[in-house]
Scaffold this motif. Sequence first.
Motif, PDB file in Angstrom:
ATOM      1  N   THR A 244       2.855  -8.259  -6.514  1.00 55.97           N
ATOM      2  CA  THR A 244       1.880  -8.551  -7.549  1.00 55.97           C
ATOM      3  C   THR A 244       0.815  -9.388  -7.019  1.00 55.97           C
ATOM      4  O   THR A 244      -0.308  -9.600  -7.828  1.00 55.97           O
ATOM      5  CB  THR A 244       2.736  -9.283  -8.887  1.00 55.97           C
ATOM      6  OG1 THR A 244       3.451 -10.250  -8.358  1.00 55.97           O
ATOM      7  CG2 THR A 244       3.569  -8.143  -9.401  1.00 55.97           C
TER       8      THR A 244
ATOM      9  N   LYS B 162     -18.035   0.262 -11.071  1.00 55.70           N
ATOM     10  CA  LYS B 162     -17.258  -0.664 -11.004  1.00 55.70           C
ATOM     11  C   LYS B 162     -17.128  -1.017  -9.524  1.00 55.70           C
ATOM     12  O   LYS B 162     -17.561  -0.701  -8.794  1.00 55.70           O
ATOM     13  CB  LYS B 162     -15.916   0.286 -11.390  1.00 55.70           C
ATOM     14  CG  LYS B 162     -15.369   1.269 -10.451  1.00 55.70           C
ATOM     15  CD  LYS B 162     -14.187   1.930 -10.842  1.00 55.70           C
ATOM     16  CE  LYS B 162     -13.976   3.103  -9.744  1.00 55.70           C
ATOM     17  NZ  LYS B 162     -12.551   3.605 -10.043  1.00 55.70           N
TER      18      LYS B 162
ATOM     19  N   GLN C  10       0.781  -1.180   0.064  1.00 57.25           N
ATOM     20  CA  GLN C  10       0.086  -0.102   0.034  1.00 57.25           C
ATOM     21  C   GLN C  10       0.804   1.348  -0.105  1.00 57.25           C
ATOM     22  O   GLN C  10       0.609   2.235  -0.532  1.00 57.25           O
ATOM     23  CB  GLN C  10      -0.859   0.144   1.225  1.00 57.25           C
ATOM     24  CG  GLN C  10      -1.923  -1.064   1.289  1.00 57.25           C
ATOM     25  CD  GLN C  10      -2.784  -1.006   2.339  1.00 57.25           C
ATOM     26  OE1 GLN C  10      -3.434  -0.037   2.754  1.00 57.25           O
ATOM     27  NE2 GLN C  10      -2.908  -2.169   3.094  1.00 57.25           N
TER      28      GLN C  10
ATOM     29  N   ALA D 254       2.528   1.517  -3.344  1.00 53.85           N
ATOM     30  CA  ALA D 254       1.729   1.922  -4.473  1.00 53.85           C
ATOM     31  C   ALA D 254       1.260   3.268  -4.587  1.00 53.85           C
ATOM     32  O   ALA D 254       0.720   3.801  -5.632  1.00 53.85           O
ATOM     33  CB  ALA D 254       0.625   0.821  -4.198  1.00 53.85           C
TER      34      ALA D 254
ATOM     35  N   LEU E  55      -2.399  -7.409  -6.532  1.00 54.04           N
ATOM     36  CA  LEU E  55      -2.970  -6.753  -7.746  1.00 54.04           C
ATOM     37  C   LEU E  55      -3.688  -7.473  -8.970  1.00 54.04           C
ATOM     38  O   LEU E  55      -3.350  -8.804  -8.974  1.00 54.04           O
ATOM     39  CB  LEU E  55      -1.624  -6.116  -8.690  1.00 54.04           C
ATOM     40  CG  LEU E  55      -0.560  -5.184  -8.324  1.00 54.04           C
ATOM     41  CD1 LEU E  55       0.706  -5.046  -8.958  1.00 54.04           C
ATOM     42  CD2 LEU E  55      -1.211  -4.085  -8.008  1.00 54.04           C
ATOM     43  N   THR E  56      -4.982  -6.906  -9.244  1.00 54.45           N
ATOM     44  CA  THR E  56      -5.554  -7.640 -10.268  1.00 54.45           C
ATOM     45  C   THR E  56      -4.918  -7.402 -11.438  1.00 54.45           C
ATOM     46  O   THR E  56      -4.088  -6.551 -11.700  1.00 54.45           O
ATOM     47  CB  THR E  56      -7.209  -7.065 -10.341  1.00 54.45           C
ATOM     48  OG1 THR E  56      -6.795  -5.511 -10.790  1.00 54.45           O
ATOM     49  CG2 THR E  56      -7.692  -6.632  -9.041  1.00 54.45           C
TER      50      THR E  56
ATOM     51  N   PRO F 283      -5.945  -5.990 -14.292  1.00 50.62           N
ATOM     52  CA  PRO F 283      -6.005  -4.540 -14.982  1.00 50.62           C
ATOM     53  C   PRO F 283      -5.240  -3.659 -14.069  1.00 50.62           C
ATOM     54  O   PRO F 283      -4.545  -2.913 -14.874  1.00 50.62           O
ATOM     55  CB  PRO F 283      -7.445  -4.317 -14.801  1.00 50.62           C
ATOM     56  CG  PRO F 283      -8.033  -5.548 -14.767  1.00 50.62           C
ATOM     57  CD  PRO F 283      -7.397  -6.572 -13.977  1.00 50.62           C
ATOM     58  N   GLU F 284      -5.030  -3.833 -12.954  1.00 47.91           N
ATOM     59  CA  GLU F 284      -4.089  -2.981 -11.985  1.00 47.91           C
ATOM     60  C   GLU F 284      -2.773  -3.222 -12.457  1.00 47.91           C
ATOM     61  O   GLU F 284      -1.855  -2.388 -12.563  1.00 47.91           O
ATOM     62  CB  GLU F 284      -4.437  -3.410 -10.529  1.00 47.91           C
ATOM     63  CG  GLU F 284      -5.618  -2.749 -10.080  1.00 47.91           C
ATOM     64  CD  GLU F 284      -5.968  -3.078  -8.612  1.00 47.91           C
ATOM     65  OE1 GLU F 284      -6.539  -2.361  -7.774  1.00 47.91           O
ATOM     66  OE2 GLU F 284      -5.555  -4.290  -8.133  1.00 47.91           O
ATOM     67  N   LYS F 285      -2.326  -4.542 -12.446  1.00 49.73           N
ATOM     68  CA  LYS F 285      -1.012  -5.063 -12.844  1.00 49.73           C
ATOM     69  C   LYS F 285      -0.608  -4.337 -14.254  1.00 49.73           C
ATOM     70  O   LYS F 285       0.464  -3.743 -14.637  1.00 49.73           O
ATOM     71  CB  LYS F 285      -0.661  -6.385 -12.897  1.00 49.73           C
ATOM     72  CG  LYS F 285       0.668  -6.799 -13.390  1.00 49.73           C
ATOM     73  CD  LYS F 285       0.741  -8.477 -12.910  1.00 49.73           C
ATOM     74  CE  LYS F 285       2.187  -8.869 -13.448  1.00 49.73           C
ATOM     75  NZ  LYS F 285       2.613  -8.769 -14.784  1.00 49.73           N
TER      76      LYS F 285
ATOM     77  N   THR G 196       2.411   2.218 -16.518  1.00 54.38           N
ATOM     78  CA  THR G 196       2.969   3.518 -15.529  1.00 54.38           C
ATOM     79  C   THR G 196       4.432   3.558 -15.458  1.00 54.38           C
ATOM     80  O   THR G 196       5.214   4.735 -15.747  1.00 54.38           O
ATOM     81  CB  THR G 196       2.453   3.620 -14.284  1.00 54.38           C
ATOM     82  OG1 THR G 196       0.954   3.776 -14.529  1.00 54.38           O
ATOM     83  CG2 THR G 196       3.022   4.892 -13.644  1.00 54.38           C
TER      84      THR G 196
ATOM     85  N   ASN H  73      -1.974  -1.587 -15.655  1.00 57.65           N
ATOM     86  CA  ASN H  73      -1.780  -0.143 -15.661  1.00 57.65           C
ATOM     87  C   ASN H  73      -0.544   0.289 -15.136  1.00 57.65           C
ATOM     88  O   ASN H  73       0.144   1.136 -15.356  1.00 57.65           O
ATOM     89  CB  ASN H  73      -2.919   0.418 -14.712  1.00 57.65           C
ATOM     90  CG  ASN H  73      -2.836   1.619 -14.718  1.00 57.65           C
ATOM     91  OD1 ASN H  73      -2.928   2.592 -15.488  1.00 57.65           O
ATOM     92  ND2 ASN H  73      -2.895   2.249 -13.335  1.00 57.65           N
ATOM     93  N   MET H  74      -0.208  -0.287 -13.924  1.00 60.44           N
ATOM     94  CA  MET H  74       1.220  -0.183 -13.310  1.00 60.44           C
ATOM     95  C   MET H  74       2.365  -0.404 -14.137  1.00 60.44           C
ATOM     96  O   MET H  74       3.359   0.495 -14.242  1.00 60.44           O
ATOM     97  CB  MET H  74       1.599  -1.068 -12.139  1.00 60.44           C
ATOM     98  CG  MET H  74       0.669  -0.478 -10.971  1.00 60.44           C
ATOM     99  SD  MET H  74       0.785  -1.190  -9.279  1.00 60.44           S
ATOM    100  CE  MET H  74      -0.010  -0.120  -8.117  1.00 60.44           C
TER     101      MET H  74
END
Length: 436
Positions: free
Chosen positions: A139, A404, A109, A112, A142-143, A145-147, A153, A149-150
């Motif tokens: 990881t 969502k 957290q 992140a 992380l879902t 999609p989150e992975k 980034t 997105n990161m």
Amino acid sequence: MNQQLNNHTTRLILLLLLFTGFMACEDAEKNQAQSETIFTELDSLIQIKNYFAARDLFEQHREDLTDYHRLRSGVFLDHAFNRPEASAAKTDSLLRFHASEMTDSLRYQVEAITHITYSRLYEYQKAKESLEQVLSNHTKFLTPPEKENMENTLIIWTALEGQPKQKVSKQDDLEVPILRDIAGLQNLMVTQDTLQQQFVFDTGANISTITESTATAFGVTLLDGTFEVAAITGQKMLSQVGLLPRFSLGSIIVENAIFIVVPDEALAFPQIDYQIHGILGFPVLEALDEIQITADDRFIVPREPGHATTGNLALDFLTPLLYLKDSRGSGTYILDTGANNTMLFDTYYTLHQEELSAEKETDYSFGGAGSFVTKKGVYVTFFPEINGKKIAMNSIIVLKQPLKEDNYFLGNIGQDFIQQFDTMTLNFEQMYLKME
């Protein structure tokens, strides 16, 4: 006799020391237990992104918290209220002095949000290193999609590693016209020497965007790394990170601004023969410290930002949040100056279901070309209150179905709210919204 007296005195002193030590330990245990109780409530508020209630609780009990609990809460609260230097310093203290007390979940957290904190400070290398920690070690939290997105980034921070920091120079108060395009979007004239082009401005955009042809004209430096973005049509297109060395908004000079460079067709509306050339997002607008938007379409930036006693703005990563009261209660909303219409979410409906269930259900469709979404909802009159002023907004949709998972906000506040007032002031330095 003297020896006996000395022995007796010594025993009394030892007993007194033991008693004092026992009482000190008991007090320490009580203080630790009190801190744990307060922190548990604080942490639960932070987890559901109720930053305003968490801030008030933190300020009320700051001295009752242990150093560790103050640091843990402060990392997230300083991040939410746009104090990146303080948040980064608390992260450093946590990792340096309390590493053994931190669980894997807490480390995740902290890391992140810390990469975003460093990006706000334009410390791109530190942002990259922090995000690498997440992707290397956490990881499991992380879902997919989150992975993804990161990972995208990380491409951005890697490309920006070693690049100069964004800089804004304000010589005087600025007042320029807001230009409305054929889609009704608010634009500002961006200039560079004799070159000029209209850019949409949108506080809800996490990063600024520019089309390839406009980037070429303005001399954007393209950096290494590509990744996919969704076009207005919903189609995925390759984009690239770019750095615009210099541009002007009237008398304000912005240097080294980050832009995502996308194909022209990614921001095209061929059905109405309309092209967006660029979007000024949160990182540029926030760096102005304070902006004012008037009902007669003027964009004002004071050289020196104003002051307020208590802020009603916060940030969810880079998304502005607004604490707002209305006739039914109070809570946290997304503030989206790029949205024409206010929308209330299913969380609002659930909170006031007893009253709203009597309203007639309807299908509500929204979104861009090629990506429309339809949800069940009801129309209501919304009565928000801000700065002691109450207004009535008719025919506001309240969704009955979630957009969502894990949404903790009550709605999305758009331009129809802003247009009820003569002037909107967004102060990013002290994090407040004022409507006059």
